[in-house]
Design a protein around this motif. Structure first.
Motif, PDB file in Angstrom:
ATOM      1  N   ARG A 285       0.826  -1.212   0.000  1.00 30.51           N
ATOM      2  CA  ARG A 285       0.000   0.000   0.000  1.00 30.51           C
ATOM      3  C   ARG A 285       0.858   1.259   0.000  1.00 30.51           C
ATOM      4  O   ARG A 285       0.619   2.204  -0.763  1.00 30.51           O
ATOM      5  N   GLU A 286       1.879   1.279   0.851  1.00 27.61           N
ATOM      6  CA  GLU A 286       2.743   2.456   0.952  1.00 27.61           C
ATOM      7  C   GLU A 286       3.522   2.680  -0.347  1.00 27.61           C
ATOM      8  O   GLU A 286       3.580   3.805  -0.864  1.00 27.61           O
ATOM      9  N   SER A 287       4.104   1.620  -0.875  1.00 31.25           N
ATOM     10  CA  SER A 287       4.911   1.747  -2.090  1.00 31.25           C
ATOM     11  C   SER A 287       4.056   2.111  -3.292  1.00 31.25           C
ATOM     12  O   SER A 287       4.456   2.912  -4.149  1.00 31.25           O
ATOM     13  N   ARG A 288       2.863   1.530  -3.365  1.00 29.94           N
ATOM     14  CA  ARG A 288       1.950   1.845  -4.468  1.00 29.94           C
ATOM     15  C   ARG A 288       1.575   3.321  -4.463  1.00 29.94           C
ATOM     16  O   ARG A 288       1.599   3.996  -5.500  1.00 29.94           O
ATOM     17  N   ALA A 289       1.219   3.842  -3.288  1.00 28.01           N
ATOM     18  CA  ALA A 289       0.831   5.253  -3.191  1.00 28.01           C
ATOM     19  C   ALA A 289       2.001   6.163  -3.548  1.00 28.01           C
ATOM     20  O   ALA A 289       1.829   7.185  -4.232  1.00 28.01           O
ATOM     21  N   TYR A 290       3.200   5.791  -3.102  1.00 36.98           N
ATOM     22  CA  TYR A 290       4.376   6.610  -3.392  1.00 36.98           C
ATOM     23  C   TYR A 290       4.658   6.655  -4.891  1.00 36.98           C
ATOM     24  O   TYR A 290       4.874   7.726  -5.463  1.00 36.98           O
ATOM     25  N   LEU A 291       4.648   5.484  -5.540  1.00 40.08           N
ATOM     26  CA  LEU A 291       4.963   5.459  -6.969  1.00 40.08           C
ATOM     27  C   LEU A 291       3.851   6.094  -7.800  1.00 40.08           C
ATOM     28  O   LEU A 291       4.120   6.702  -8.845  1.00 40.08           O
ATOM     29  N   ARG A 292       2.622   5.972  -7.358  1.00 39.60           N
ATOM     30  CA  ARG A 292       1.534   6.642  -8.065  1.00 39.60           C
ATOM     31  C   ARG A 292       1.779   8.148  -8.104  1.00 39.60           C
ATOM     32  O   ARG A 292       1.664   8.794  -9.150  1.00 39.60           O
ATOM     33  N   ARG A 345       6.629  -2.850 -16.306  1.00 41.87           N
ATOM     34  CA  ARG A 345       5.989  -3.281 -15.060  1.00 41.87           C
ATOM     35  C   ARG A 345       7.029  -3.231 -13.947  1.00 41.87           C
ATOM     36  O   ARG A 345       8.170  -3.665 -14.133  1.00 41.87           O
ATOM     37  N   VAL A 346       6.620  -2.734 -12.789  1.00 43.74           N
ATOM     38  CA  VAL A 346       7.535  -2.537 -11.666  1.00 43.74           C
ATOM     39  C   VAL A 346       6.986  -3.261 -10.446  1.00 43.74           C
ATOM     40  O   VAL A 346       5.823  -3.056 -10.064  1.00 43.74           O
ATOM     41  N   THR A 347       7.801  -4.091  -9.839  1.00 34.61           N
ATOM     42  CA  THR A 347       7.418  -4.744  -8.590  1.00 34.61           C
ATOM     43  C   THR A 347       7.494  -3.745  -7.443  1.00 34.61           C
ATOM     44  O   THR A 347       8.465  -2.994  -7.320  1.00 34.61           O
ATOM     45  N   LEU A 348       6.481  -3.758  -6.592  1.00 31.57           N
ATOM     46  CA  LEU A 348       6.445  -2.869  -5.437  1.00 31.57           C
ATOM     47  C   LEU A 348       7.279  -3.481  -4.314  1.00 31.57           C
ATOM     48  O   LEU A 348       7.014  -4.596  -3.866  1.00 31.57           O
ATOM     49  N   LYS A 349       8.273  -2.716  -3.873  1.00 27.12           N
ATOM     50  CA  LYS A 349       9.158  -3.199  -2.816  1.00 27.12           C
ATOM     51  C   LYS A 349       9.273  -2.153  -1.714  1.00 27.12           C
ATOM     52  O   LYS A 349       8.494  -1.198  -1.656  1.00 27.12           O
ATOM     53  N   GLU A 350      10.240  -2.337  -0.815  1.00 25.45           N
ATOM     54  CA  GLU A 350      10.362  -1.444   0.326  1.00 25.45           C
ATOM     55  C   GLU A 350      10.638  -0.019  -0.137  1.00 25.45           C
ATOM     56  O   GLU A 350      11.157   0.212  -1.223  1.00 25.45           O
ATOM     57  N   MET A 351      10.312   0.958   0.710  1.00 30.06           N
ATOM     58  CA  MET A 351      10.352   2.361   0.312  1.00 30.06           C
ATOM     59  C   MET A 351      11.741   2.821  -0.103  1.00 30.06           C
ATOM     60  O   MET A 351      11.875   3.650  -1.004  1.00 30.06           O
ATOM     61  N   GLU A 352      12.773   2.309   0.509  1.00 34.36           N
ATOM     62  CA  GLU A 352      14.130   2.702   0.115  1.00 34.36           C
ATOM     63  C   GLU A 352      14.372   2.386  -1.360  1.00 34.36           C
ATOM     64  O   GLU A 352      14.922   3.199  -2.113  1.00 34.36           O
ATOM     65  N   VAL A 353      13.933   1.213  -1.783  1.00 34.38           N
ATOM     66  CA  VAL A 353      14.117   0.812  -3.175  1.00 34.38           C
ATOM     67  C   VAL A 353      13.204   1.627  -4.086  1.00 34.38           C
ATOM     68  O   VAL A 353      13.603   2.044  -5.178  1.00 34.38           O
ATOM     69  N   MET A 354      11.965   1.857  -3.655  1.00 30.93           N
ATOM     70  CA  MET A 354      11.039   2.645  -4.478  1.00 30.93           C
ATOM     71  C   MET A 354      11.541   4.077  -4.670  1.00 30.93           C
ATOM     72  O   MET A 354      11.402   4.660  -5.757  1.00 30.93           O
ATOM     73  N   THR A 355      12.152   4.633  -3.633  1.00 26.13           N
ATOM     74  CA  THR A 355      12.716   5.984  -3.749  1.00 26.13           C
ATOM     75  C   THR A 355      13.856   6.002  -4.753  1.00 26.13           C
ATOM     76  O   THR A 355      13.942   6.902  -5.610  1.00 26.13           O
ATOM     77  N   ARG A 356      14.733   5.016  -4.687  1.00 22.33           N
ATOM     78  CA  ARG A 356      15.837   4.927  -5.646  1.00 22.33           C
ATOM     79  C   ARG A 356      15.312   4.745  -7.069  1.00 22.33           C
ATOM     80  O   ARG A 356      15.825   5.333  -8.023  1.00 22.33           O
ATOM     81  N   PHE A 357      14.274   3.903  -7.209  1.00 22.55           N
ATOM     82  CA  PHE A 357      13.710   3.693  -8.533  1.00 22.55           C
ATOM     83  C   PHE A 357      13.103   4.985  -9.074  1.00 22.55           C
ATOM     84  O   PHE A 357      13.316   5.334 -10.248  1.00 22.55           O
ATOM     85  N   ALA A 358      12.340   5.691  -8.256  1.00 24.90           N
ATOM     86  CA  ALA A 358      11.715   6.935  -8.706  1.00 24.90           C
ATOM     87  C   ALA A 358      12.775   7.950  -9.123  1.00 24.90           C
ATOM     88  O   ALA A 358      12.591   8.683 -10.112  1.00 24.90           O
ATOM     89  N   GLN A 359      13.873   8.002  -8.404  1.00 23.33           N
ATOM     90  CA  GLN A 359      14.954   8.919  -8.771  1.00 23.33           C
ATOM     91  C   GLN A 359      15.574   8.523 -10.113  1.00 23.33           C
ATOM     92  O   GLN A 359      15.843   9.382 -10.964  1.00 23.33           O
ATOM     93  N   ALA A 360      15.786   7.218 -10.292  1.00 23.69           N
ATOM     94  CA  ALA A 360      16.370   6.738 -11.556  1.00 23.69           C
ATOM     95  C   ALA A 360      15.422   7.005 -12.718  1.00 23.69           C
ATOM     96  O   ALA A 360      15.838   7.476 -13.784  1.00 23.69           O
TER      97      ALA A 360
END
Length: 375
Positions: A285-292, A345-360
């Motif tokens: 839920r947290e990672s999905r909302a962040y990436l959205r 397609r992106v797998t939802l993972k822990e926020m540290e990884v999602m933050t790095r992915f969003a930056q990339a």
């Protein structure tokens, strides 16, 4: 030796799936100092604690002993969990094996299956390399189209596959929609509902396929320990059906295919899944909302449903975006193979990884747009 005289046409024309190479080789190829795999919908929390302990303490001497040929204790535990006879459960070496067993049990050359054009590809693959035609129905609004599927059924249709929720779009049929579909299909064909991602769905309208089997004995349900339970490396999936259906499918299944450690870990996971499921859902839920939000800020279209993944439309070829993100240590799934060209397609993972992915991703989008402005 002339292999052409031995290989059937439907095998000769089929393209083999090419898995990704080991991480250290990919990192060397792309010059990436690290690599996050966001391509296979794996659970970053790992298995439930009891399963992790079972794996860590596996007695080496059991490696010399054949496993239970029919996963007896695991089927007993699943039967208790589901409130059904264990004879109605067939465990396989991942969902891919039970898919193959069902198709082999009911189809012969000249028959066909019906499924969606943008869904888990193994239904189509197993059918096609077995000489069985796959009738593919376009999604409607990124979801399975019940009327479209009914329209593709003919007198040689043996099996209908519904992925619920769907991989890769996360869309799902409610209980009412599934029930209506089953009623209209009738009892002359097998309907498979693949619930590989069911544990990620929190909507009360989401159906429990097993509970519908008394009313629809031609219904078969697939489930897995690979996704929510994070036992993908041990390859354990299972199907549930009526006594008669499972008895037929068992004739085409391979005994001893589920290894000892996989059976023990899955059994332990069932005994200790409450907190694990809750924690995984919270992470998703947290990672999905962040990436959205991150994709909205970048002006990128998304398809976000249930499951531990989402899809993003990118402004360049998806394979090119895959390679560019790989150089930044982010391995996503390019979606041309799913018939979604221009999407990842992106797998939802822990926020540290999602933050790095969003930056990339943001850096690549900025570079692409900058070149577009200066060209």
């Amino acid at each position: 030796m002339n292999l052409d005289t031995l290989v059937p046409d439907y095998v000769r024309c089929f393209q083999a799936y090419v898995p990704s190479r080991p991480d250290h080789l990919l990192m060397r190829e792309y010059g990436a100092p690290l690599l996050y795999r966001l391509n296979n919908n794996e659970n970053p929390l790992g298995p439930p604690p009891a399963a992790s302990r079972e794996i860590a303490s596996f007695p080496p001497e059991l490696a010399a002993v054949y496993p239970s040929g029919d996963s007896f204790e695991l089927r007993e535990a699943l039967g208790n969990r589901l409130g059904i006879s264990p004879e109605r459960i067939l465990v396989g070496n991942g969902s891919c094996e039970v898919i193959s067993s069902v198709i082999k049990a009911f189809c012969q050359p000249g028959d066909n299956i019906v499924t969606a054009d943008k869904t888990f590809a193994v239904y189509e693959w197993v059918a096609e390399f077995s000489g069985i035609q796959a009738h593919l129905v376009p999604l409607r609004d990124h979801a399975f189209d019940p009327q479209g599927m009914l329209d593709r059924i003919d007198n040689r249709t043996k099996i209908i596959f519904v992925c619920n929720p769907n991989n890769p779009t996360g869309s799902y049929w409610t209980g009412q929609l599934l029930t209506d579909f089953l009623e209209r299909v009738g009892s002359e064909r097998i309907v498979v509902v693949d619930e590989a991602y069911r544990e990620f769905v929190e909507d009360e309208e989401y159906p429990d396929g097993v509970s519908l089997m008394e009313r629809f004995p031609n219904l078969v349900v697939f489930r897995t320990f690979s996704k929510m339970y994070a036992l993908a490396g041990l390859r354990t999936g299972y199907l549930v059906g009526s006594d008669r259906v499972v008895e037929v499918v068992r004739r085409t299944s391979v005994v001893y295919s589920v290894n000892v450690q996989a059976q023990r870990a899955a059994l332990a996971a069932l005994s200790d899944d409450g907190g694990h499921i809750a924690a995984t859902r919270a992470l998703v839920r947290e990672s999905r909302a962040y990436l959205r939000t991150a994709c909205d800020d970048l002006g990128l279209e998304t398809v976000i449903g249930e499951g531990n993944y989402l899809m993003i439309r990118v402004p360049i070829n998806d394979m090119l975006m895959y390679r560019r993100l790989m150089k930044r240590g982010m391995m996503v799934r390019s979606m041309t193979g799913f018939r979604y060209p221009g999407w990842i397609r992106v797998t939802l993972k822990e926020m540290e990884v999602m933050t790095r992915f969003a930056q990339a991703l943001g850096a690549e989008i900025a570079a692409i747009r900058s070149r577009g402005r200066t060209s």
